[in-house]
Design a protein around this motif. Structure first.
Motif, PDB file in Angstrom:
ATOM      1  N   SER A 158      -5.283  -5.462  -0.132  1.00 36.06           N
ATOM      2  CA  SER A 158      -3.736  -5.337   0.164  1.00 36.06           C
ATOM      3  C   SER A 158      -3.338  -4.207  -0.653  1.00 36.06           C
ATOM      4  O   SER A 158      -2.359  -3.316   0.004  1.00 36.06           O
ATOM      5  CB  SER A 158      -3.013  -6.611  -0.583  1.00 36.06           C
ATOM      6  OG  SER A 158      -3.616  -6.701  -1.917  1.00 36.06           O
TER       7      SER A 158
ATOM      8  N   GLU B 100      -4.262  -1.021   1.553  1.00 34.61           N
ATOM      9  CA  GLU B 100      -3.526  -0.889   2.750  1.00 34.61           C
ATOM     10  C   GLU B 100      -2.092  -0.308   2.301  1.00 34.61           C
ATOM     11  O   GLU B 100      -1.085   0.567   3.064  1.00 34.61           O
ATOM     12  CB  GLU B 100      -3.155  -2.011   3.541  1.00 34.61           C
ATOM     13  CG  GLU B 100      -4.465  -2.481   4.250  1.00 34.61           C
ATOM     14  CD  GLU B 100      -5.100  -1.748   5.235  1.00 34.61           C
ATOM     15  OE1 GLU B 100      -4.419  -0.942   5.734  1.00 34.61           O
ATOM     16  OE2 GLU B 100      -6.048  -1.881   5.788  1.00 34.61           O
ATOM     17  N   ASN B 101      -1.483  -0.780   1.133  1.00 36.00           N
ATOM     18  CA  ASN B 101      -0.212  -0.528   0.735  1.00 36.00           C
ATOM     19  C   ASN B 101      -0.239   0.832   0.581  1.00 36.00           C
ATOM     20  O   ASN B 101       0.789   1.828   0.568  1.00 36.00           O
ATOM     21  CB  ASN B 101       0.145  -1.333  -0.492  1.00 36.00           C
ATOM     22  CG  ASN B 101       1.588  -1.013  -0.968  1.00 36.00           C
ATOM     23  OD1 ASN B 101       1.431  -0.015  -1.808  1.00 36.00           O
ATOM     24  ND2 ASN B 101       2.596  -1.505  -0.617  1.00 36.00           N
ATOM     25  N   GLN B 102      -0.938   1.550  -0.357  1.00 35.71           N
ATOM     26  CA  GLN B 102      -1.201   2.717  -0.714  1.00 35.71           C
ATOM     27  C   GLN B 102      -1.504   3.582   0.344  1.00 35.71           C
ATOM     28  O   GLN B 102      -1.061   4.817   0.377  1.00 35.71           O
ATOM     29  CB  GLN B 102      -2.201   2.975  -2.008  1.00 35.71           C
ATOM     30  CG  GLN B 102      -1.596   2.226  -3.030  1.00 35.71           C
ATOM     31  CD  GLN B 102       0.112   2.731  -3.556  1.00 35.71           C
ATOM     32  OE1 GLN B 102       0.224   3.807  -3.693  1.00 35.71           O
ATOM     33  NE2 GLN B 102       0.830   1.524  -3.470  1.00 35.71           N
ATOM     34  N   ARG B 103      -2.552   3.243   1.271  1.00 37.53           N
ATOM     35  CA  ARG B 103      -2.543   4.347   2.457  1.00 37.53           C
ATOM     36  C   ARG B 103      -1.180   4.460   3.297  1.00 37.53           C
ATOM     37  O   ARG B 103      -0.972   5.588   3.565  1.00 37.53           O
ATOM     38  CB  ARG B 103      -3.467   3.388   3.383  1.00 37.53           C
ATOM     39  CG  ARG B 103      -3.630   4.248   4.781  1.00 37.53           C
ATOM     40  CD  ARG B 103      -5.001   3.937   5.660  1.00 37.53           C
ATOM     41  NE  ARG B 103      -5.301   2.742   5.990  1.00 37.53           N
ATOM     42  CZ  ARG B 103      -6.258   2.193   6.440  1.00 37.53           C
ATOM     43  NH1 ARG B 103      -7.125   3.001   6.774  1.00 37.53           N
ATOM     44  NH2 ARG B 103      -6.645   0.884   6.675  1.00 37.53           N
ATOM     45  N   SER B 104      -0.490   3.433   3.325  1.00 36.38           N
ATOM     46  CA  SER B 104       0.980   3.701   3.829  1.00 36.38           C
ATOM     47  C   SER B 104       1.770   4.597   3.312  1.00 36.38           C
ATOM     48  O   SER B 104       2.471   5.712   3.726  1.00 36.38           O
ATOM     49  CB  SER B 104       1.622   2.126   4.223  1.00 36.38           C
ATOM     50  OG  SER B 104       0.913   1.456   5.061  1.00 36.38           O
ATOM     51  N   VAL B 105       1.593   4.380   1.857  1.00 36.02           N
ATOM     52  CA  VAL B 105       2.697   5.456   0.992  1.00 36.02           C
ATOM     53  C   VAL B 105       2.242   6.985   1.263  1.00 36.02           C
ATOM     54  O   VAL B 105       2.757   7.676   1.329  1.00 36.02           O
ATOM     55  CB  VAL B 105       2.273   4.795  -0.551  1.00 36.02           C
ATOM     56  CG1 VAL B 105       3.080   5.908  -1.398  1.00 36.02           C
ATOM     57  CG2 VAL B 105       3.253   3.603  -0.636  1.00 36.02           C
TER      58      VAL B 105
ATOM     59  N   LYS C 241       0.449   8.265   3.464  1.00 38.66           N
ATOM     60  CA  LYS C 241       0.702   8.619   4.945  1.00 38.66           C
ATOM     61  C   LYS C 241       2.226   9.173   5.086  1.00 38.66           C
ATOM     62  O   LYS C 241       2.611  10.101   5.492  1.00 38.66           O
ATOM     63  CB  LYS C 241       0.460   7.769   6.072  1.00 38.66           C
ATOM     64  CG  LYS C 241      -1.122   7.365   6.047  1.00 38.66           C
ATOM     65  CD  LYS C 241      -1.580   6.234   7.192  1.00 38.66           C
ATOM     66  CE  LYS C 241      -0.924   6.507   8.431  1.00 38.66           C
ATOM     67  NZ  LYS C 241      -1.359   5.493   9.463  1.00 38.66           N
ATOM     68  N   GLU C 242       3.033   8.368   4.576  1.00 44.14           N
ATOM     69  CA  GLU C 242       4.467   8.842   4.292  1.00 44.14           C
ATOM     70  C   GLU C 242       4.792   9.967   3.734  1.00 44.14           C
ATOM     71  O   GLU C 242       5.548  11.036   3.992  1.00 44.14           O
ATOM     72  CB  GLU C 242       5.370   7.614   3.975  1.00 44.14           C
ATOM     73  CG  GLU C 242       6.707   7.825   3.836  1.00 44.14           C
ATOM     74  CD  GLU C 242       7.290   8.004   5.183  1.00 44.14           C
ATOM     75  OE1 GLU C 242       8.250   9.070   5.208  1.00 44.14           O
ATOM     76  OE2 GLU C 242       6.846   7.653   6.203  1.00 44.14           O
TER      77      GLU C 242
ATOM     78  N   ARG D  30       3.816  12.992   5.796  1.00 45.43           N
ATOM     79  CA  ARG D  30       4.853  13.093   6.793  1.00 45.43           C
ATOM     80  C   ARG D  30       5.860  13.978   6.102  1.00 45.43           C
ATOM     81  O   ARG D  30       6.614  15.106   6.614  1.00 45.43           O
ATOM     82  CB  ARG D  30       5.461  11.943   7.324  1.00 45.43           C
ATOM     83  CG  ARG D  30       4.376  11.164   8.154  1.00 45.43           C
ATOM     84  CD  ARG D  30       5.190   9.983   9.034  1.00 45.43           C
ATOM     85  NE  ARG D  30       4.227   9.126   9.615  1.00 45.43           N
ATOM     86  CZ  ARG D  30       3.707   7.925   8.809  1.00 45.43           C
ATOM     87  NH1 ARG D  30       3.875   7.677   7.742  1.00 45.43           N
ATOM     88  NH2 ARG D  30       2.813   7.377   9.794  1.00 45.43           N
TER      89      ARG D  30
ATOM     90  N   MET E  15      -4.243  12.858   8.366  1.00 43.29           N
ATOM     91  CA  MET E  15      -3.726  11.626   8.948  1.00 43.29           C
ATOM     92  C   MET E  15      -4.939  10.909   9.702  1.00 43.29           C
ATOM     93  O   MET E  15      -5.065   9.618   9.471  1.00 43.29           O
ATOM     94  CB  MET E  15      -2.525  11.788   9.971  1.00 43.29           C
ATOM     95  CG  MET E  15      -1.110  12.079   9.326  1.00 43.29           C
ATOM     96  SD  MET E  15      -0.746  10.455   8.749  1.00 43.29           S
ATOM     97  CE  MET E  15       1.080  10.576   8.716  1.00 43.29           C
TER      98      MET E  15
ATOM     99  N   ASP F 198      -6.116   7.379   8.450  1.00 45.26           N
ATOM    100  CA  ASP F 198      -6.268   6.087   9.603  1.00 45.26           C
ATOM    101  C   ASP F 198      -7.593   5.458   9.531  1.00 45.26           C
ATOM    102  O   ASP F 198      -7.750   4.351   9.821  1.00 45.26           O
ATOM    103  CB  ASP F 198      -5.908   6.663  10.776  1.00 45.26           C
ATOM    104  CG  ASP F 198      -4.359   6.730  10.990  1.00 45.26           C
ATOM    105  OD1 ASP F 198      -3.571   5.886  10.179  1.00 45.26           O
ATOM    106  OD2 ASP F 198      -3.786   7.729  11.706  1.00 45.26           O
TER     107      ASP F 198
END
Length: 533
Positions: free
Chosen positions: A225, A228-233, A235-236, A239, A273, A277
């Motif tokens: 968890s 996945e949370n920090q991968r999303s952070v 990636k943002e 961007r 990215m 991913d």
């Protein structure tokens, strides 16, 4: 000096609950570094009211035996005007009366650094300074972008984020709450060469800072968890700070060109990215197990504290951390020889003005020629009186910014020139003027007046860059990691001041040649970003 990631040192966040300003970085080489519109790191919202934090374990009674200094006692300290003389820190530079073309006498820089190593391999560096009632704790891990495998870029940066997601005795988010509610600031940063985590606290809270760093060194929660949370952070962050930031794609592209074929620095520490991913939890856990160990880290403490009490705390909290017997050895590939210029054009939908980036591979930051090249960068691009600014901005109005810098990489470094063109200026004319200014330095070198100014600016920036406890903790830790002995920081300023006019002329002629140059032209574009050869 500019930070080593092309678009700024990757920093998680500074959660500030203190009025004491803490610089994100204080580098040894303070060359001109202003870059076009560098984006700031994302800052998550700070909780409105942090719960009352638990009190860390009470430290044991300090031992009566004194900490053994790694070197002979430093000379008595001298401090700036209106400052009480703290214990163990002296940083005084005196102007020389010898001719500018002769080597300057070494500056008087005496940090009474204490060094120790725990049985588990953790290296400890301490510098006492009682000037202000604050203390900095900085843990530097000897892992950065250069240690990443192909296809797994960005792992060091990902772990910078993961390290704030909780450990055995600290719930997710509580690291920030505990530090800020005790009047401190904290952060983590990643570069191609290392990753660090630090706290700046009131002196009385040293046990808290050490306890927090030890807990996550020993028991980080590397869960699915959190991953996945920090991968999303991350990636943002990519961007915001790369894809949607003016000039940043060009800066990263220049890094790829300069180090083409040399993977450790050919890729940016933020990763891609595609690699983010593709990342798998098992890969991330293996990366953590390999590098996040006490025998692959340096703990640096600087400020208002007692050395014996601090060492008792360090042994109590960090002594049980398990070493990694097989830390991967960094074995860089050979650096490919560049025989002709590499150049591309990058269309940037976020750029409002054209820009020109140029870079050359130069020796590592500890090698003798690097000190002369750092002084050359100041001559060419440090401030409004520099050669490039005067020729391009002030006299001809062809540019709005013109800078030169060395990046400070641990391995082979980069000398970089960045020019942001004025509206209507011709790229060819700007490039010719940049070449002309470099050739003039290679042919004639700096004047005596130039040398005096460079030496004065270097003295001022070097010493001002070491004013804060955090800056000292960071630089001492990096010197211990990079060169094996934090005390070598005492010699750095003298090395810059020993550079002569002939040194600058020689290194510019040797390294800043057209066939060794890589360049990127930035064109403001209306369509999607792209690249042209």
């Amino acid at each position: 000096m500019r930070t080593r990631s092309r678009f700024g040192l990757l920093a998680l966040v500074v959660a500030a609950a203190s009025t004491t300003p803490v610089a994100a970085r204080a580098d040894v080489v303070p060359a001109a570094v202003k870059k076009p519109e560098k984006p700031a790191p994302p800052t998550p919202a700070t909780p409105a009211a942090a719960p009352k934090p638990p009190t860390p374990p009470t430290p044991p009674t300090p031992p009566t035996a004194p900490v053994v200094a790694a070197s002979a006692a430093a000379p008595a300290e001298k401090k700036p005007v209106n400052k009480a003389a703290p214990a163990g820190a002296s940083a005084t530079a005196r102007a020389s009366t010898v001719p500018a073309d002769k080597a300057q006498p070494p500056a008087e820089l005496h940090f009474d650094v204490k060094r120790a190593t725990l049985e588990n391999g953790l290296r400890v560096v301490m510098l006492v300074d009682h000037t202000s009632p604050t203390v900095a704790v900085d843990v530097v891990y000897d892992v950065g972008g250069r240690n990443e495998e192909r296809g797994r870029s960005g792992f060091a940066h990902l772990f910078e984020h993961m390290m704030f997601q909780g450990s055995k005795n600290v719930a997710r988010g509580d690291h920030f709450k505990l530090v800020t509610s005790h009047g401190g600031t904290l952060n983590g940063t990643t570069s191609e060469d290392r990753t660090n985590y630090f706290e700046m606290l009131p002196s009385s809270e040293l046990p808290l800072g050490l306890w927090l760093e030890a807990d996550r060194m020993k028991s980080l929660d590397v869960s699915q968890s959190n991953f996945e949370n920090q991968r999303s952070v991350v990636k943002e962050e990519y961007r915001m700070r790369v894809e949607n930031a003016a000039y940043v794609p060009a800066a990263i592209r220049l890094q790829e060109l300069v180090y083409q074929g040399y993977w450790p620095y050919e890729h940016s520490a933020i990763g891609t990215m595609r690699d983010l991913d593709a990342a798998q939890l098992d890969w991330v856990r293996a990366f953590h197990a390999a590098y996040y160990a006490p025998n692959n880290a340096v703990l640096s403490i600087a400020g208002d504290f007692d050395e014996n009490e601090a060492m008792a705390l360090v042994r109590k909290y960090f002594g049980s951390a398990k070493p990694q017997p097989n830390v991967p050895k960094f074995e860089p590939p050979p650096l490919p020889q560049q025989t002709q210029e590499r150049s591309v054009i990058v269309e940037d939908t976020h750029a409002k003005l054209p820009a020109f980036f140029a870079g050359w591979v130069i020796p590592a930051s500890h090698e003798p020629d690097h000190y002369a090249l750092a002084m050359a960068a100041m001559l060419l691009g440090d401030g409004e009186s520099s050669r490039l600014h005067r020729a391009l901005v002030r006299e001809r109005g062809l540019a709005v910014e013109a800078d030169a810098s060395v990046d400070g990489y641990r391995g082979p470094d980069t000398f970089e020139v960045v020019v942001k063109l004025a509206s209507g200026a011709k790229m060819d004319q700007v490039k010719k003027l940049v070449d002309s200014q470099i050739r003039d330095v290679a042919r004639l070198g700096p004047s005596d007046a130039d040398m005096k100014k460079l030496q004065n600016r270097m003295r001022a920036r070097f010493l001002l860059g070491l004013q804060s406890n955090f800056a000292r903790a960071q630089k001492l830790a990096e010197m211990e990691v990079y060169r094996g002995d934090a005390r070598l920081l005492n010699e750095e300023l003298g090395r810059y001041l020993a550079v002569t006019k002939d040194d600058i002329k020689r290194v510019v002629a040797k390294y800043l040649t057209s066939e060794r140059r890589s360049s990127v032209e930035v064109k403001p574009g209306q369509a999607a970003q792209g690249e042209k050869k």
